[in-house]
Scaffold this active site. Sequence first.
Site, mmCIF file in Angstrom:
data_model
loop_
_atom_site.group_PDB
_atom_site.id
_atom_site.type_symbol
_atom_site.label_atom_id
_atom_site.label_comp_id
_atom_site.label_asym_id
_atom_site.label_seq_id
_atom_site.Cartn_x
_atom_site.Cartn_y
_atom_site.Cartn_z
ATOM 1 N N GLY A 175 -3.390 5.508 0.261
ATOM 2 C CA GLY A 175 -4.191 4.465 1.019
ATOM 3 C C GLY A 175 -4.493 2.998 0.808
ATOM 4 N N ILE A 176 -4.302 3.382 -0.779
ATOM 5 C CA ILE A 176 -3.969 2.053 -2.053
ATOM 6 C C ILE A 176 -3.099 1.440 -2.273
ATOM 7 C CG2 ILE A 176 -6.203 3.076 -1.984
ATOM 8 C CD1 ILE A 176 -4.563 4.432 -4.451
ATOM 9 N N THR A 178 0.972 -1.243 -0.648
ATOM 10 C CA THR A 178 -0.253 -0.216 0.297
ATOM 11 C C THR A 178 0.852 1.395 -0.324
ATOM 12 O OG1 THR A 178 0.299 -0.486 2.556
ATOM 13 C CG2 THR A 178 -1.999 -1.125 1.650
ATOM 14 N N ASP A 179 0.052 2.061 -0.415
ATOM 15 C CA ASP A 179 1.438 3.402 -0.042
ATOM 16 C C ASP A 179 0.250 4.878 0.390
ATOM 17 O OD1 ASP A 179 -0.946 4.650 -2.209
ATOM 18 O OD2 ASP A 179 0.001 4.338 -3.504
ATOM 19 N N ALA A 180 0.541 5.659 0.425
ATOM 20 C CA ALA A 180 0.321 7.412 1.734
ATOM 21 C C ALA A 180 -1.578 7.664 1.219
ATOM 22 C CB ALA A 180 1.240 7.640 1.349
#
Lengths: 132, 132, 132, 132
Positions: free
Chosen positions: A18-19, A14-16
């Site tokens: 949220g995905i 995931t990344d910042a």
Amino acid sequence: MEYTSQLRVRYAHTDAMGIVYHGNYYEYFEAARVELMRHAGLNYTELVEAGYYMPLIESHCEYKKPAKFDDLLDITCKMVYDGALRVKLLYKIHCNGILICTGHTVHVFTTVAENKIVKPPKLFLDYFKESA
Amino acid sequence: MEYTSQLRVRYAHTDAMGIVYHGNYYEYFEAARVELMRHAGLNYTELVEAGYYMPLIESHCEYKKPAKFDDLLDITCKMVYDGALRVKLLYKIHCNGILICTGHTVHVFTTVAENKIVKPPKLFLDYFKESA
Amino acid sequence: MEYTSQLRVRYAHTDAMGIVYHGNYYEYFEAARVELMRHAGLNYTELVEAGYYMPLIESHCEYKKPAKFDDLLDITCKMVYDGALRVKLLYKIHCNGILICTGHTVHVFTTVAENKIVKPPKLFLDYFKESA
Amino acid sequence: MEYTSQLRVRYAHTDAMGIVYHGNYYEYFEAARVELMRHAGLNYTELVEAGYYMPLIESHCEYKKPAKFDDLLDITCKMVYDGALRVKLLYKIHCNGILICTGHTVHVFTTVAENKIVKPPKLFLDYFKESA
């Protein structure tokens, strides 16, 4: 020659926002490609032991809906081979029936020893014909 | 033998908490280790060409404050070698003077050909002595 | 509270030594930790929805034997909680009965809203007691 | 609006073929995109603080020659915007003057608050006009 495998999204992917980070879908495509080949009876490691790699010359992905941490993804992978030097694989990722992304990769065969592009080896063609 | 290098946090390395995923700091440690060695005049690729790898046998990190996307990190890397088989590297990552994490890795030398653990090669020792 | 889950090594996780890159084992630890919690009835997403994160304050790994592409790994994860602020998880990865690595991670609980370290929430403690 | 930035290939990004794993080029594209925007005076974090994300709806890469560990890559990134909802970025990666790969990504703007696709925000348009 088509096969659907499953995998779960790890937090690491995931990344910042949220995905799932867009680049990580290519790792999921790889997992599905390897499972498709295994299902057809052809382990990628056998191919390497026989002296061949299957490097990519193209990758593509179109993102429809984001996947999130812990999502269980269904990845359908289909191999298309028209007898030429290249092998094309098509991917569709769904989560709970919702389309997450579609994509494709294009591969050639190279020799491990000399890193030269060669025709698809007999090992590959035999499995492909049986499974197609 | 100590050196501080810089790198910027990519979006790919953040996770759904909006911070750098804990496992990615080991990639930052690697970047700092390679720069320390380059600074000492010893490229890791030269070591490989001379027939040696430097695999890890231990890695450790203690997280103090989270780093975020686009943060510019200062990574101080220090090599400690006591003449034995193992080489220890110590790391400290700061962002704007704030301590983000500390850690260490322990490495041995193996031969590329036979994957056998060997004493640190002369190539390494020479550079280490000059730089220490 | 112990659970063993399985995962397969993807090509993406190998490095130029032909083995799993050391930093990637932390992603495998994460996968095992999430499965242990799921097995105990506690999804990490529920914890987040209840307002808590479980960030790491320490990670550690000792590498015994390398894992390679397509290896099927057994990851045993054990949770240790002594009633304090911290939760410790221990990991052992095997491949075909051979020990690949051991490690641990230490976690605290923080609030999603204020990013403050707090005591382990009731949601966690209830599941832990039932499963222990 | 075009900018060339540099980055060095980390060991973490290589795979068992001894080359950069194909999926990792998308992380390099990201690094180049962020530097192009910074060069134009627009930090991606400012955009997020103003309430906007710039998620991808498409990614594409064509691989010409493999990059290896420690290679110093020149990544040229060019932004193309025709006034519509989408922003396209084109990438070319060279190593010592040799073309490694070309690719593109297509982005939209979404609101952080509601995750709704919106027109490119004024903040973006202003910088784009000045820099174009």
